[in-house]
Design a protein around this motif. Sequence first.
Motif, PDB file in Angstrom:
ATOM      1  N   THR A  36       0.863  -1.180   0.000  1.00 28.90           N
ATOM      2  CA  THR A  36       0.000   0.000   0.000  1.00 28.90           C
ATOM      3  C   THR A  36       0.897   1.225   0.000  1.00 28.90           C
ATOM      4  N   ASN A  37       0.452   2.270  -0.680  1.00 30.05           N
ATOM      5  CA  ASN A  37       1.251   3.488  -0.818  1.00 30.05           C
ATOM      6  C   ASN A  37       0.567   4.669  -0.147  1.00 30.05           C
ATOM      7  N   TYR A  39       1.157   8.936   0.041  1.00 32.23           N
ATOM      8  CA  TYR A  39       1.856  10.004  -0.672  1.00 32.23           C
ATOM      9  C   TYR A  39       1.912  11.249   0.191  1.00 32.23           C
ATOM     10  N   VAL A  49       6.723   8.888  -1.958  1.00 33.52           N
ATOM     11  CA  VAL A  49       5.858   7.717  -1.820  1.00 33.52           C
ATOM     12  C   VAL A  49       6.397   6.858  -0.687  1.00 33.52           C
ATOM     13  N   ASP A  50       5.552   6.588   0.301  1.00 31.74           N
ATOM     14  CA  ASP A  50       5.905   5.679   1.388  1.00 31.74           C
ATOM     15  C   ASP A  50       5.130   4.382   1.162  1.00 31.74           C
ATOM     16  N   THR A  51       5.853   3.285   0.938  1.00 30.68           N
ATOM     17  CA  THR A  51       5.228   1.989   0.688  1.00 30.68           C
ATOM     18  C   THR A  51       5.298   1.142   1.949  1.00 30.68           C
TER      19      THR A  51
END
Length: 114
Positions: A36-37, A39, A49-51
């Motif tokens: 899941t990302n 932003y 973007v943090d995944t």
Amino acid sequence: MSILNNSVRLTGFLGSAPEIKVTENQKKFAKINLATNNYRRNDNGERIVDTTWHHIVLWEKQADLAEKYMYKGSKVALEGRLSNRYYTDADGIKRYTSVIIVNEVDILTKKEQN
């Protein structure tokens, strides 16, 4: 509000094809990793973007669906419950992990028919 206890909803993308397994009692399950990302913008205005990766387990009929229709890159929406587990790794170190046990799944990207 008790119906909201331990409820997780996620929409994301599979990082690899589902791993299909069968228990000693002949119950099929599928393990998937879901990305899941989130932003955000940094101080310079650049988009970041943090995944986050989630470990997911689907049982029986849902495992059949995963095997038949899901593939690396599939977009899925799911609802389930969080399950926390301890295990000992190959080096004898006790580890902790969180897994989402799926109640409902919606495959948003269908596998193309060949």
